[in-house]
Motif scaffolding. Structure first.
Motif, mmCIF file in Angstrom:
data_model
loop_
_atom_site.group_PDB
_atom_site.id
_atom_site.type_symbol
_atom_site.label_atom_id
_atom_site.label_comp_id
_atom_site.label_asym_id
_atom_site.label_seq_id
_atom_site.Cartn_x
_atom_site.Cartn_y
_atom_site.Cartn_z
ATOM 1 N N GLY A 236 0.786 -1.228 0.000
ATOM 2 C CA GLY A 236 0.000 0.000 0.000
ATOM 3 C C GLY A 236 0.815 1.273 0.000
ATOM 4 N N ARG A 237 2.125 1.168 0.202
ATOM 5 C CA ARG A 237 2.962 2.365 0.280
ATOM 6 C C ARG A 237 3.272 2.952 -1.087
ATOM 7 N N ARG A 238 3.251 2.110 -2.114
ATOM 8 C CA ARG A 238 3.492 2.547 -3.496
ATOM 9 C C ARG A 238 4.804 3.300 -3.648
ATOM 10 N N GLY A 239 5.884 2.613 -3.372
ATOM 11 C CA GLY A 239 7.213 3.179 -3.582
ATOM 12 C C GLY A 239 7.996 2.301 -4.537
ATOM 13 N N GLY A 240 8.786 2.898 -5.397
ATOM 14 C CA GLY A 240 9.600 2.122 -6.332
ATOM 15 C C GLY A 240 10.581 3.021 -7.057
ATOM 16 N N TYR A 241 11.383 2.396 -7.904
ATOM 17 C CA TYR A 241 12.293 3.169 -8.750
ATOM 18 C C TYR A 241 12.596 2.405 -10.034
ATOM 19 N N MET A 242 13.058 3.126 -11.023
ATOM 20 C CA MET A 242 13.699 2.510 -12.178
ATOM 21 C C MET A 242 15.051 3.182 -12.360
ATOM 22 N N GLU A 243 16.041 2.356 -12.692
ATOM 23 C CA GLU A 243 17.369 2.859 -13.014
ATOM 24 C C GLU A 243 17.548 2.730 -14.521
ATOM 25 N N VAL A 244 17.802 3.830 -15.177
ATOM 26 C CA VAL A 244 17.860 3.885 -16.640
ATOM 27 C C VAL A 244 19.308 4.127 -17.065
ATOM 28 N N THR A 245 19.930 3.129 -17.698
ATOM 29 C CA THR A 245 21.328 3.257 -18.112
ATOM 30 C C THR A 245 21.481 2.861 -19.581
ATOM 31 N N GLY A 246 22.543 3.392 -20.192
ATOM 32 C CA GLY A 246 22.870 3.022 -21.566
ATOM 33 C C GLY A 246 22.101 3.760 -22.630
ATOM 34 N N PHE A 247 21.399 4.837 -22.278
ATOM 35 C CA PHE A 247 20.657 5.648 -23.240
ATOM 36 C C PHE A 247 21.389 6.964 -23.460
ATOM 37 N N ASN A 248 21.314 7.495 -24.676
ATOM 38 C CA ASN A 248 21.946 8.790 -24.916
ATOM 39 C C ASN A 248 21.119 9.909 -24.288
ATOM 40 N N SER A 249 21.686 11.100 -24.282
ATOM 41 C CA SER A 249 21.067 12.225 -23.574
ATOM 42 C C SER A 249 19.699 12.586 -24.139
ATOM 43 N N GLU A 250 19.510 12.447 -25.449
ATOM 44 C CA GLU A 250 18.228 12.790 -26.051
ATOM 45 C C GLU A 250 17.127 11.835 -25.601
ATOM 46 N N VAL A 251 17.469 10.546 -25.521
ATOM 47 C CA VAL A 251 16.487 9.573 -25.050
ATOM 48 C C VAL A 251 16.173 9.820 -23.576
ATOM 49 N N LYS A 252 17.207 10.118 -22.777
ATOM 50 C CA LYS A 252 16.989 10.392 -21.358
ATOM 51 C C LYS A 252 16.039 11.583 -21.173
ATOM 52 N N LYS A 253 16.123 12.558 -22.059
ATOM 53 C CA LYS A 253 15.198 13.698 -21.986
ATOM 54 C C LYS A 253 13.759 13.246 -22.182
ATOM 55 N N GLN A 254 13.562 12.275 -23.089
ATOM 56 C CA GLN A 254 12.212 11.779 -23.336
ATOM 57 C C GLN A 254 11.700 10.980 -22.136
ATOM 58 N N VAL A 255 12.603 10.245 -21.491
ATOM 59 C CA VAL A 255 12.228 9.522 -20.274
ATOM 60 C C VAL A 255 11.767 10.522 -19.212
ATOM 61 N N TYR A 256 12.509 11.600 -19.078
ATOM 62 C CA TYR A 256 12.141 12.627 -18.092
ATOM 63 C C TYR A 256 10.792 13.246 -18.431
ATOM 64 N N LYS A 257 10.525 13.493 -19.709
ATOM 65 C CA LYS A 257 9.246 14.094 -20.109
ATOM 66 C C LYS A 257 8.079 13.192 -19.722
ATOM 67 N N VAL A 258 8.237 11.887 -19.966
ATOM 68 C CA VAL A 258 7.165 10.951 -19.622
ATOM 69 C C VAL A 258 6.997 10.873 -18.108
ATOM 70 N N ALA A 259 8.120 10.847 -17.382
ATOM 71 C CA ALA A 259 8.053 10.808 -15.918
ATOM 72 C C ALA A 259 7.370 12.052 -15.367
ATOM 73 N N SER A 260 7.585 13.190 -16.010
ATOM 74 C CA SER A 260 7.017 14.449 -15.513
ATOM 75 C C SER A 260 5.507 14.525 -15.708
ATOM 76 N N LEU A 261 4.942 13.650 -16.545
ATOM 77 C CA LEU A 261 3.491 13.651 -16.740
ATOM 78 C C LEU A 261 2.761 13.304 -15.445
ATOM 79 N N SER A 262 3.436 12.544 -14.570
ATOM 80 C CA SER A 262 2.834 12.167 -13.292
ATOM 81 C C SER A 262 3.166 13.159 -12.183
ATOM 82 N N SER A 263 3.828 14.230 -12.529
ATOM 83 C CA SER A 263 4.258 15.286 -11.600
ATOM 84 C C SER A 263 5.329 14.783 -10.635
#
Length: 375
Positions: A236-263
């Motif tokens: 019920g605590r709803r805690g977690g993480y993902m570790e994202v490695t091996g992606f270039n900076s442009e892809v990492k920006k897209q990961v951040y954009k999607v993550a930011s949709l959830s605030s």
């Protein structure tokens, strides 16, 4: 009210409780310093910086290889980041993901939601639900021959719903396969603490990849973890993480954009995830009691798993592989010909027929194997 008689032992318990209370207060103050804000405030979209630092340090300690806090995204459990990565990887029905069968329905459901093509690879029950590299290659080539653009591979270790733990040789083969074929490796490692046999140890796929001396850009890897599982089981605590490695900076920006949709993910879950990845050490006052509770829970899981496997293997027509980890076993049920014929008469799949008859006659609820893709 009668006066309370305190024995020497009870005084020791009170002294220990008071001592641990001071330790807990200090730990709480450290967490407050790390988050640098009130628990109800809005943190960074990828998670509070100080807590990501703590988690990165925990991953570094676990793997023996450096972890960059900038690669960590704190989430509300493991389901949201899995959905994020599916959203990023899948463009249309021509894109596909290799997924183990039997598999947790979370992955297949997200692929349906994204309109992706499921590319199944079948775990080998005769080898304790291990991955056959020849089958991986066969399924990949078959999908590509049909015009499917396979973009990633899901692996669940320890296994859900099979309860297996991959051997290192198998893990190395999977890492090399993904590197050679240009696939994103999606590693579900949420049951990493639940290992029940002495000759198996959990090794993260990131540790395996780094030990093979693959550099940061040699393989794209996303690792998932959650506080809902393991010996703590804080669903019920709803805690977690993902570790994202091996992606270039442009892809990492897209990961951040999607993550930011959830605030942002909830602060309580972020804090608990940092505690999971930074448990008491031998120098801490609470270490002894922590170890006793942790080991006790895991021992109970192990005994329950062993008892379940033994009970299943005593049943007529049922076989079950040894439980190696996680909190699952996945038995094979061989139905008699009459039962299969009866299922056909009712226009029902045999496994569904069996599950319904079991419920009607015993009150026991089981999930048909076809829900996990297994027939």
């Amino acid at each position: 009210m009668a006066p309370c008689a305190l024995t020497v032992d009870s005084l020791k318990v009170l002294a220990l409780a008071d001592h641990l209370g001071d330790a807990i207060a200090r730990r709480a103050q450290c967490i407050q310093n790390e988050i640098e804000t009130k628990p109800g405030s809005h943190p960074l979209d990828e998670g509070t910086e100080g807590l990501r630092d703590v988690i990165a340090a925990g991953i570094t300690s676990r793997d023996g290889f450096p972890c960059n806090a900038e690669d960590i995204f704190l989430t509300d459990g493991s389901a949201p980041p899995i959905h994020m990565m599916m959203h990023l990887l899948i463009r249309d029905e021509k894109d596909g993901i290799l997924c183990p069968i039997p598999s947790h329905s979370l992955y297949t459901s997200f692929m349906v939601l994204q309109g992706a093509t499921l590319v199944p690879y079948y775990l080998d029950e005769s080898r304790g639900w291990g991955v056959r590299m020849s089958d991986l290659k066969k399924q990949l080539d078959g999908a590509r021959s049909k015009g499917v653009n396979v973009r990633g591979l899901v692996v669940i270790n320890p296994g859900n719903p099979t309860g297996h733990v991959l051997v290192e040789e198998n893990q190395r083969g999977i890492v090399e396969f993904c590197r050679k074929e240009g696939l994103v490796l999606l590693a579900d490692e949420v049951y990493q603490e639940n290992i029940y046999i002495a000759d198996r140890k959990f090794k993260s796929f990131k540790k395996i990849a780094r030990s093979m001396e693959f550099g940061e850009g040699d393989i794209s890897l996303v690792s998932f973890h959650s506080v809902s599982n393991g010996y703590y089981g804080e669903c019920g605590r709803r805690g977690g993480y993902m570790e994202v490695t091996g992606f270039n900076s442009e892809v990492k920006k897209q990961v951040y954009k999607v993550a930011s949709l959830s605030s942002c993910s909830n602060i309580s879950g972020q804090i608990l995830m940092s505690l999971v990845m930074n448990p008491p050490t031998v120098e801490d006052e609470s270490y002894t009691s922590y170890q006793a509770e942790r080991n006790g829970i895991l021992l109970t899981f192990s005994r329950c798993a062993e008892a379940m496997v033994c009970a299943l293997n005593r049943l007529e027509g049922v076989t079950c592989c040894k439980a190696e980890g996680a909190i699952f076993v996945f038995p094979s049920v061989r139905l008699p010909k009459k039962a299969i014929a009866a299922a056909e008469e009712q226009n029902t799949e045999p496994d569904v027929f069996y599950a319904l008859r079991l419920l009607e006659n015993t009150g026991i609820v089981v999930v048909p194997g076809s829900v996990f893709g297994q027939l």
